[in-house]
Design a protein around this motif. Sequence first.
Motif, short mmCIF file in Angstrom:
data_model
loop_
_atom_site.label_atom_id
_atom_site.label_comp_id
_atom_site.label_asym_id
_atom_site.label_seq_id
_atom_site.Cartn_x
_atom_site.Cartn_y
_atom_site.Cartn_z
N ALA A 14 -45.93 -5.77 20.70
CA ALA A 14 -44.86 -4.80 20.97
C ALA A 14 -45.33 -3.37 20.73
O ALA A 14 -44.89 -2.43 21.40
CB ALA A 14 -43.65 -5.12 20.11
N GLY A 15 -46.25 -3.19 19.77
CA GLY A 15 -46.73 -1.85 19.46
C GLY A 15 -47.34 -1.14 20.65
O GLY A 15 -47.28 0.08 20.76
N ALA A 16 -47.93 -1.91 21.57
CA ALA A 16 -48.52 -1.29 22.77
C ALA A 16 -47.45 -0.59 23.59
O ALA A 16 -47.69 0.48 24.17
CB ALA A 16 -49.22 -2.36 23.61
N LEU A 17 -46.24 -1.17 23.66
CA LEU A 17 -45.15 -0.55 24.41
C LEU A 17 -44.70 0.75 23.75
O LEU A 17 -44.32 1.71 24.44
CB LEU A 17 -43.96 -1.50 24.53
CG LEU A 17 -44.19 -2.80 25.31
CD1 LEU A 17 -42.87 -3.54 25.46
CD2 LEU A 17 -44.79 -2.53 26.67
N GLY A 47 -42.13 -13.96 32.18
CA GLY A 47 -42.71 -14.34 33.47
C GLY A 47 -44.11 -13.85 33.71
O GLY A 47 -44.77 -14.32 34.64
N GLY A 48 -44.59 -12.88 32.92
CA GLY A 48 -45.95 -12.39 33.08
C GLY A 48 -46.20 -11.66 34.38
O GLY A 48 -47.34 -11.53 34.81
N ALA A 49 -45.15 -11.15 35.03
CA ALA A 49 -45.29 -10.48 36.32
C ALA A 49 -44.54 -9.15 36.31
O ALA A 49 -43.69 -8.92 35.43
CB ALA A 49 -44.76 -11.38 37.44
N PRO A 50 -44.82 -8.25 37.26
CA PRO A 50 -44.08 -6.99 37.34
C PRO A 50 -42.58 -7.23 37.55
O PRO A 50 -42.17 -8.27 38.08
CB PRO A 50 -44.70 -6.30 38.56
CG PRO A 50 -46.06 -6.90 38.69
CD PRO A 50 -45.90 -8.33 38.26
N GLY A 51 -41.78 -6.24 37.16
CA GLY A 51 -40.34 -6.41 37.22
C GLY A 51 -39.79 -6.72 38.59
O GLY A 51 -38.96 -7.62 38.76
N LEU A 52 -40.25 -6.00 39.62
CA LEU A 52 -39.71 -6.24 40.96
C LEU A 52 -40.24 -7.54 41.55
O LEU A 52 -39.61 -8.11 42.45
CB LEU A 52 -40.03 -5.06 41.88
CG LEU A 52 -38.97 -3.95 41.94
CD1 LEU A 52 -37.63 -4.49 42.40
CD2 LEU A 52 -38.80 -3.27 40.59
N THR A 53 -41.38 -8.03 41.08
CA THR A 53 -41.85 -9.34 41.51
C THR A 53 -40.98 -10.43 40.89
O THR A 53 -40.58 -11.38 41.58
CB THR A 53 -43.32 -9.55 41.10
OG1 THR A 53 -44.11 -8.48 41.62
CG2 THR A 53 -43.86 -10.87 41.64
N ILE A 95 -45.74 -3.28 32.22
CA ILE A 95 -46.70 -3.25 31.12
C ILE A 95 -46.51 -4.46 30.20
O ILE A 95 -47.46 -5.06 29.71
CB ILE A 95 -46.56 -1.95 30.31
CG1 ILE A 95 -46.88 -0.74 31.19
CG2 ILE A 95 -47.47 -1.97 29.09
CD1 ILE A 95 -48.31 -0.68 31.66
N ALA A 96 -45.25 -4.86 29.99
CA ALA A 96 -44.95 -5.96 29.08
C ALA A 96 -45.47 -7.30 29.58
O ALA A 96 -45.51 -8.27 28.82
CB ALA A 96 -43.44 -6.04 28.84
N ARG A 97 -45.85 -7.39 30.84
CA ARG A 97 -46.33 -8.68 31.38
C ARG A 97 -47.62 -9.14 30.70
O ARG A 97 -47.99 -10.31 30.78
CB ARG A 97 -46.55 -8.57 32.89
CG ARG A 97 -47.64 -7.61 33.32
CD ARG A 97 -47.57 -7.32 34.81
NE ARG A 97 -48.56 -6.33 35.21
CZ ARG A 97 -49.47 -6.51 36.15
NH1 ARG A 97 -49.52 -7.66 36.80
NH2 ARG A 97 -50.31 -5.56 36.46
N TYR A 98 -48.31 -8.23 30.02
CA TYR A 98 -49.51 -8.60 29.28
C TYR A 98 -49.21 -8.94 27.81
O TYR A 98 -50.12 -9.17 27.03
CB TYR A 98 -50.55 -7.49 29.35
CG TYR A 98 -51.32 -7.46 30.64
CD1 TYR A 98 -52.51 -8.17 30.79
CD2 TYR A 98 -50.88 -6.72 31.73
CE1 TYR A 98 -53.22 -8.15 31.98
CE2 TYR A 98 -51.58 -6.68 32.93
CZ TYR A 98 -52.76 -7.40 33.05
OH TYR A 98 -53.46 -7.39 34.23
N SER A 134 -47.01 1.73 38.20
CA SER A 134 -45.85 0.91 38.48
C SER A 134 -45.50 0.93 39.96
O SER A 134 -45.17 -0.10 40.56
CB SER A 134 -44.65 1.40 37.65
OG SER A 134 -43.49 0.66 37.93
N ALA A 135 -45.59 2.11 40.57
CA ALA A 135 -45.28 2.23 42.00
C ALA A 135 -46.24 1.41 42.85
O ALA A 135 -45.85 0.84 43.87
CB ALA A 135 -45.34 3.70 42.43
N SER A 136 -47.51 1.32 42.44
CA SER A 136 -48.47 0.53 43.21
C SER A 136 -48.09 -0.94 43.19
O SER A 136 -48.20 -1.64 44.21
CB SER A 136 -49.88 0.73 42.66
OG SER A 136 -50.05 0.14 41.37
#
Length: 499
Positions: A35-38, A94-100, A244-247, A326-328
């Motif tokens: 969590a500290g990374a966030l 889910g380990g994936a980007p939010g929109l995915t 970022i949280a997916r990692y 994030s946009a990419s």
Amino acid sequence: MTAPTDDIARTQGTLTTIEQRGIEPVPDDERTGQAGALFWVWFAANISILGLPLGATLVAFQGLTIWQALVVAVVGAAGSFALVGVISIAGRRGGAPGLTLSRAVFGVRGNIGPTAISLLSRLGWETVNTTTAAFVLLSLFAILFGADGRAKEQPLVTLAAILVFIVCTVLVSGLGHAAIVVIQRWATWIFGALNVFVAVFLVARVDWDTVSSAPAGPVSAMVIGIGTIAAGTGIGWATAGADIARYSKTSVKAGKLVLASAVGAGVPLVLLIGLGALLSAGDPTLAQAGDPVAAIRDLLPSWMAVPYLVAAFGGLLLSNHLSVYSASLTTLTLGVKVPRVWAVAVDVVITFVGAIYFMLVADGFYAPFITFISILAVPITAWLGVFIADMARRTWYDSDALLDLRRGGRYWYTGGVSLPALGAWGVAIVVGTLFTAVQVGDAAPVFVGPLSDTWVGANGLGWVVTFVVAVGAYLLLGGPRGALHGPVGASRPAAREVR
């Protein structure tokens, strides 16, 4: 709040390696984040001078005192970033980007609408960042080389300033997650210290008699201010929460993700918004400035201008390279078939054109900016309501199905669309728009919702209504679909998108 040593070491070891992963879910054995990374990522992303004019508008336009402005900043900024933290929980699951991940909610085709809106939001913010950073460089060029700092008087220098910022953005965004996590952490200390140094001199110029004698603004103005700050901070970043949280390790507690996001972003935002409110007390110049960079620079002793401009440029860069990253991912989710690093290039080309318009063609800057974030707050908040309502029951996302765009996949639903989710999103947007008035600066309103003059609309609560309607409509229409709970402890294999 610090990241574990082994996580930092692993990330530093890949600092110069371009991230090859696109939107495919991260396998469990590659997820080492805490969590500290966030905390560091969101802290660094919000050390931006854009917080100053936001704070200035609270005093100059809403008539709030500094104490009211601070309350508004805490509730609007930290509170809205708590929602970003909630979306981060989905990234951990889910380990994936939010929109995915949103494909599981809306269907692989139904998700196109929310994804397009999210991409528009990110591109808009990047244009704002790029424009402001170019103003910073123009001011720096004026000091160092005696050039004319006005954009329209020096079009070639302006183009060069825009390009410098974009190149700096691509160098980090192109590398990807590992570089961003490390750079955000260490840059927080460097540019944070510079901002504190500059802030001391800005505070010294405050007319404290004017500040202390200012009458309190009405509660309704505070409510409007909370909505404006929330739309301009956490809500604008909401769809990026999982990117970022997916990692993150699957064992990281949900509460820590929420707290890290809210505090990480809340601390710099509250301080900067509060400082902007202080500076604007009795002097609305900052809130009305076409070039806010120059307006703040003029408040400083001449010898402080260079460190101020360096701090301003660094803060904007830290925000922008995260936004472009994030946009990419959002671009890839939308269906653009290019490697992630090329998606970064596509995004910055669009923001380059937008920055040229704001600096060399348009006559104003922050009036369109406030209007822009207010308009997009409605559809983004509608997505947020549906997605969070879905999260309340869904604890698992099928990695293969997220990338399976073929007919008959788990997230195909009805013609590729989850009717409850898309229907609730649409209804919430319509209802929210009824309470919204769109106006650019002092010009005549572009759009006036029929309920915008009600207590809810007049107090800027249309986005709250949007969220509530989105949640309620989604649940009433049937709510989450597909497999909501997967096998416990199953490893997440690498997957490829299938069409």
